[in-house]
Design a protein around this motif. Structure first.
Motif, short mmCIF file in Angstrom:
data_model
loop_
_atom_site.label_atom_id
_atom_site.label_comp_id
_atom_site.label_asym_id
_atom_site.label_seq_id
_atom_site.Cartn_x
_atom_site.Cartn_y
_atom_site.Cartn_z
N ASP A 137 9.25 -14.45 6.89
CA ASP A 137 9.10 -15.33 8.04
C ASP A 137 7.43 -14.79 8.41
OD1 ASP A 137 9.31 -16.84 10.39
OD2 ASP A 137 9.95 -15.46 11.61
N VAL A 138 7.10 -13.84 8.78
CA VAL A 138 5.77 -13.45 9.28
C VAL A 138 4.95 -12.74 8.02
CG1 VAL A 138 4.25 -12.25 10.74
CG2 VAL A 138 6.33 -13.09 11.57
N LEU A 139 5.56 -12.18 7.36
CA LEU A 139 5.07 -11.54 6.32
C LEU A 139 5.49 -11.95 4.75
CD1 LEU A 139 5.80 -7.65 7.29
CD2 LEU A 139 3.72 -8.90 7.39
N ASP A 140 4.68 -11.60 3.85
CA ASP A 140 5.11 -12.27 2.66
C ASP A 140 6.35 -11.62 1.94
OD1 ASP A 140 4.58 -13.68 0.19
OD2 ASP A 140 3.57 -11.88 -0.56
N GLU A 141 6.89 -12.49 1.27
CA GLU A 141 8.46 -12.00 0.59
C GLU A 141 8.18 -10.68 -0.19
OE1 GLU A 141 11.93 -12.52 0.99
OE2 GLU A 141 10.97 -14.07 1.81
N GLU A 142 7.17 -10.51 -0.92
CA GLU A 142 6.83 -9.43 -1.82
C GLU A 142 6.13 -8.12 -0.91
OE1 GLU A 142 8.11 -9.74 -4.99
OE2 GLU A 142 8.59 -11.60 -4.39
N PHE A 143 6.08 -8.33 0.49
CA PHE A 143 5.49 -7.27 1.13
C PHE A 143 6.21 -5.84 1.18
CE2 PHE A 143 4.23 -4.64 4.75
CZ PHE A 143 2.91 -4.42 4.86
N LYS A 144 5.72 -4.75 0.86
CA LYS A 144 5.93 -3.69 0.78
C LYS A 144 5.21 -2.46 1.23
CE LYS A 144 9.13 -0.73 -2.37
NZ LYS A 144 10.61 -1.54 -3.01
N TYR A 145 5.76 -1.74 2.33
CA TYR A 145 4.81 -0.72 2.94
C TYR A 145 4.28 0.38 2.13
CZ TYR A 145 3.69 3.21 6.10
OH TYR A 145 2.84 4.33 6.48
N THR A 146 3.23 0.43 2.29
CA THR A 146 2.48 1.73 1.69
C THR A 146 1.25 2.44 2.67
OG1 THR A 146 0.78 0.76 0.17
CG2 THR A 146 3.10 1.53 -0.73
N TYR A 147 1.14 3.49 2.55
CA TYR A 147 -0.32 3.97 3.16
C TYR A 147 -1.48 3.09 2.83
CZ TYR A 147 -3.90 7.04 4.80
OH TYR A 147 -5.19 7.35 5.47
N ASP A 148 -1.61 2.87 1.59
CA ASP A 148 -2.71 2.01 1.12
C ASP A 148 -2.85 0.58 1.79
OD1 ASP A 148 -3.83 4.32 -0.04
OD2 ASP A 148 -2.70 3.64 -1.95
N THR A 149 -1.51 -0.08 1.93
CA THR A 149 -1.60 -1.34 2.24
C THR A 149 -1.75 -1.37 3.82
OG1 THR A 149 0.85 -1.19 2.33
CG2 THR A 149 -0.27 -2.48 0.44
N ALA A 150 -1.26 -0.37 4.55
CA ALA A 150 -1.13 -0.36 6.12
C ALA A 150 -2.80 -0.17 6.09
CB ALA A 150 -0.43 0.47 6.44
N LYS A 151 -3.44 0.86 5.58
CA LYS A 151 -4.85 0.94 5.80
C LYS A 151 -5.89 -0.21 5.52
CE LYS A 151 -7.90 4.92 5.56
NZ LYS A 151 -8.22 5.58 6.85
N ARG A 152 -5.45 -1.00 4.36
CA ARG A 152 -6.09 -2.23 4.12
C ARG A 152 -6.12 -3.25 5.29
NH1 ARG A 152 -3.84 -6.05 1.25
NH2 ARG A 152 -2.67 -4.39 0.01
N LEU A 153 -4.68 -3.38 5.56
CA LEU A 153 -4.39 -4.34 6.79
C LEU A 153 -5.13 -4.01 8.01
CD1 LEU A 153 -0.48 -4.91 6.06
CD2 LEU A 153 -2.23 -6.83 5.59
N LEU A 154 -5.14 -2.92 8.50
CA LEU A 154 -5.80 -2.60 9.84
C LEU A 154 -7.47 -2.59 9.75
CD1 LEU A 154 -2.91 -0.10 11.00
CD2 LEU A 154 -3.31 -2.52 11.48
N GLU A 155 -7.85 -2.57 8.64
CA GLU A 155 -9.44 -2.58 8.81
C GLU A 155 -10.04 -3.87 8.99
OE1 GLU A 155 -10.26 -1.40 4.39
OE2 GLU A 155 -10.15 0.72 5.16
#
Length: 154
Positions: free
Chosen positions: A136-154
């Motif tokens: 709905d809000v996130l991509d269908e393939e989105f998976k949480y990792t530390y690196d993706t979280a860091k990239r999203l919040l920059e």
């Protein structure tokens, strides 16, 4: 209902009185409320902070006790209509920031077992929210990792 990561139950609190229409003393025009919501969002405020500011400061000195009663729309709906909303929902963004802080703390203090458990609990909450928002809000393939979280919040 019990809390997610402890055996205790949640604390009960008072409910907001049910109302079908805004109070008589707060007769602010819905268009001015929407303009103020967009203005506060452009200043960088989250939807929950926008609601508190409208309740406390109001629009042109007149407080707005409930945005949904006054306009017929939630704050997030107003932001979506005016393309002023963030890419990430507010609750997920705050949990990601907490997980990043805890991970950085754990890198500096590997023996801190209490915060290791807090990191596990926080990442569990993040994964549950990602499952809720996926598609709905996130991509269908989105998976949480530390690196993706860091990239999203920059």
């Amino acid at each position: 209902m019990a809390r997610m990561h402890t055996r205790r139950r949640g604390s009960s609190g008072s409910d907001r009185p049910t109302a079908d229409e805004p109070p008589e003393w707060s007769d602010v025009d819905a268009e001015r409320i929407e303009e103020r919501v967009v203005e506060l969002a452009e200043q960088g405020h989250d939807p929950s902070v926008i609601g508190v500011k409208l309740r406390d400061e109001g629009v042109q000195g007149v407080p707005v006790p409930d945005v949904k009663l006054a306009t017929g729309k939630k704050v997030t709906e107003i932001l979506d209509e005016n393309d002023a909303s963030d890419d990430l929902p507010e609750d997920l963004r705050h949990l990601l920031a907490r997980a990043i802080r805890l991970r950085e703390h754990m890198d500096a203090n590997p023996g801190d077992h209490q915060n290791k458990r807090a990191l596990q609990n926080t990442e569990s909450k993040v994964r549950r929210l990602v499952n809720y928002y996926r598609g709905d809000v996130l991509d269908e393939e989105f998976k949480y990792t530390y690196d993706t979280a860091k990239r999203l919040l920059e």
